[in-house]
Design a protein around this motif. Sequence first.
Motif, short mmCIF file in Angstrom:
data_model
loop_
_atom_site.label_atom_id
_atom_site.label_comp_id
_atom_site.label_asym_id
_atom_site.label_seq_id
_atom_site.Cartn_x
_atom_site.Cartn_y
_atom_site.Cartn_z
N LEU A 51 -5.25 7.92 4.23
CA LEU A 51 -5.39 7.06 5.42
C LEU A 51 -6.35 5.91 5.13
N SER A 52 -7.44 6.21 4.40
CA SER A 52 -8.38 5.15 4.01
C SER A 52 -7.70 4.11 3.15
N ALA A 53 -6.89 4.58 2.19
CA ALA A 53 -6.17 3.65 1.31
C ALA A 53 -5.22 2.77 2.12
N PHE A 54 -4.61 3.37 3.12
CA PHE A 54 -3.67 2.60 3.96
C PHE A 54 -4.38 1.44 4.66
N PHE A 55 -5.53 1.74 5.30
CA PHE A 55 -6.26 0.69 6.01
C PHE A 55 -6.89 -0.31 5.05
N LEU A 56 -7.37 0.18 3.91
CA LEU A 56 -7.90 -0.73 2.89
C LEU A 56 -6.82 -1.65 2.37
N GLY A 57 -5.64 -1.08 2.14
CA GLY A 57 -4.54 -1.86 1.62
C GLY A 57 -4.09 -2.93 2.58
N THR B 38 0.82 -1.20 0.00
CA THR B 38 0.00 0.00 0.00
C THR B 38 0.86 1.25 0.00
N LEU B 39 1.93 1.25 0.80
CA LEU B 39 2.83 2.40 0.83
C LEU B 39 3.47 2.64 -0.53
N VAL B 40 3.89 1.55 -1.20
CA VAL B 40 4.48 1.69 -2.53
C VAL B 40 3.43 2.22 -3.51
N ALA B 41 2.20 1.73 -3.40
CA ALA B 41 1.12 2.22 -4.27
C ALA B 41 0.91 3.72 -4.08
N LEU B 42 0.93 4.17 -2.82
CA LEU B 42 0.75 5.59 -2.55
C LEU B 42 1.93 6.42 -3.06
N VAL B 43 3.15 5.89 -2.91
CA VAL B 43 4.33 6.61 -3.39
C VAL B 43 4.30 6.74 -4.91
N LEU B 44 3.98 5.65 -5.61
CA LEU B 44 3.90 5.70 -7.07
C LEU B 44 2.82 6.68 -7.52
N THR B 45 1.68 6.63 -6.85
CA THR B 45 0.60 7.57 -7.20
C THR B 45 1.06 9.00 -6.99
N THR B 46 1.73 9.26 -5.87
CA THR B 46 2.22 10.61 -5.58
C THR B 46 3.21 11.09 -6.65
N ALA B 47 4.08 10.20 -7.10
CA ALA B 47 5.06 10.57 -8.13
C ALA B 47 4.34 10.99 -9.42
N PHE B 48 3.32 10.23 -9.81
CA PHE B 48 2.57 10.60 -11.00
C PHE B 48 1.79 11.89 -10.79
N VAL B 49 1.31 12.10 -9.57
CA VAL B 49 0.57 13.32 -9.27
C VAL B 49 1.46 14.55 -9.43
N ILE B 50 2.71 14.44 -8.99
CA ILE B 50 3.64 15.57 -9.14
C ILE B 50 3.81 15.93 -10.61
N VAL B 51 3.99 14.92 -11.44
CA VAL B 51 4.16 15.15 -12.88
C VAL B 51 2.90 15.78 -13.47
N THR B 52 1.74 15.20 -13.16
CA THR B 52 0.49 15.74 -13.71
C THR B 52 0.19 17.12 -13.14
N GLY B 53 0.59 17.35 -11.88
CA GLY B 53 0.39 18.67 -11.29
C GLY B 53 1.21 19.74 -11.98
N ILE B 54 2.42 19.38 -12.39
CA ILE B 54 3.26 20.33 -13.15
C ILE B 54 2.61 20.66 -14.48
N LEU B 55 2.06 19.64 -15.14
CA LEU B 55 1.36 19.88 -16.41
C LEU B 55 0.12 20.74 -16.18
N ALA B 56 -0.63 20.42 -15.11
CA ALA B 56 -1.86 21.15 -14.84
C ALA B 56 -1.58 22.61 -14.47
N GLY B 57 -0.37 22.90 -14.01
CA GLY B 57 -0.04 24.27 -13.63
C GLY B 57 0.45 25.11 -14.79
N GLY B 58 0.48 24.54 -16.00
CA GLY B 58 0.93 25.27 -17.16
C GLY B 58 0.05 26.47 -17.46
N PRO B 59 0.55 27.42 -18.23
CA PRO B 59 -0.17 28.69 -18.43
C PRO B 59 -1.26 28.64 -19.50
N SER B 60 -2.02 27.58 -19.59
CA SER B 60 -3.12 27.54 -20.53
C SER B 60 -4.12 26.47 -20.11
#
Length: 199
Positions: free
Chosen positions: A185-191, A16-38
């Motif tokens: 936290l929910s994902a952690f307990f579910l996992g 579960t921790l690895v799943a959350l870390v991988l998700t967070t890594a992808f979120v950072i990338v998509t967040g950078i794209l989402a913050g673009g000026p258009s």
Amino acid sequence: MRHYPWGALIKGIWRTLVALVLTTAFVIVTGILAGGPSFTWLAVGLALSLFAAVPGYLLYRLGAPDHSAGNRVVMLLVLTFASVLGALLVLPAYMSREGVPTDAQVTHVVRAVSKVSEKRFPAYQVADRTTGENLGRLRFLSTEPKVGDTVRVRKDPRGWFNVTIADPTGRFTKLAALVVAVLGLSAFFLGAGGHMPDD
């Protein structure tokens, strides 16, 4: 005497921790794209964030027993919602820490159109008051400055994100962060529970 399945619990926790870390890594990338000026970059970033949970979910699913299919579905939904909200948090969190406070002058006020709701709203083209450098557009301000007015903004020294207001964090950011924390936290307990053996 039946022993507590510590091995299954530990397996569930680390997957579960690895799943959350991988998700967070992808979120950072998509967040950078989402913050673009258009709007296009925003749409691309948010669309990609919908898939941010998939790699983590697949890794989690590999070690989950067959009887926890319901847990796996809920886990995917939790990670997906957390990833979308997380993508929206990247811009204000980054700009609050790395953005350079700058005095900007409003050079143009245009009526932008939302491609989602098709409603019109004011957008303020701003330039660095000292150098005259074009900084981009500000939207959804709490005030309505006129051409020539000075506004305090933050600009990204790396050029990853569009200019933001001086204090990009607010109640929405805090609420979204709280929701992400609860979902995580929910994902952690579910996992952890999803890897326990069937009684």
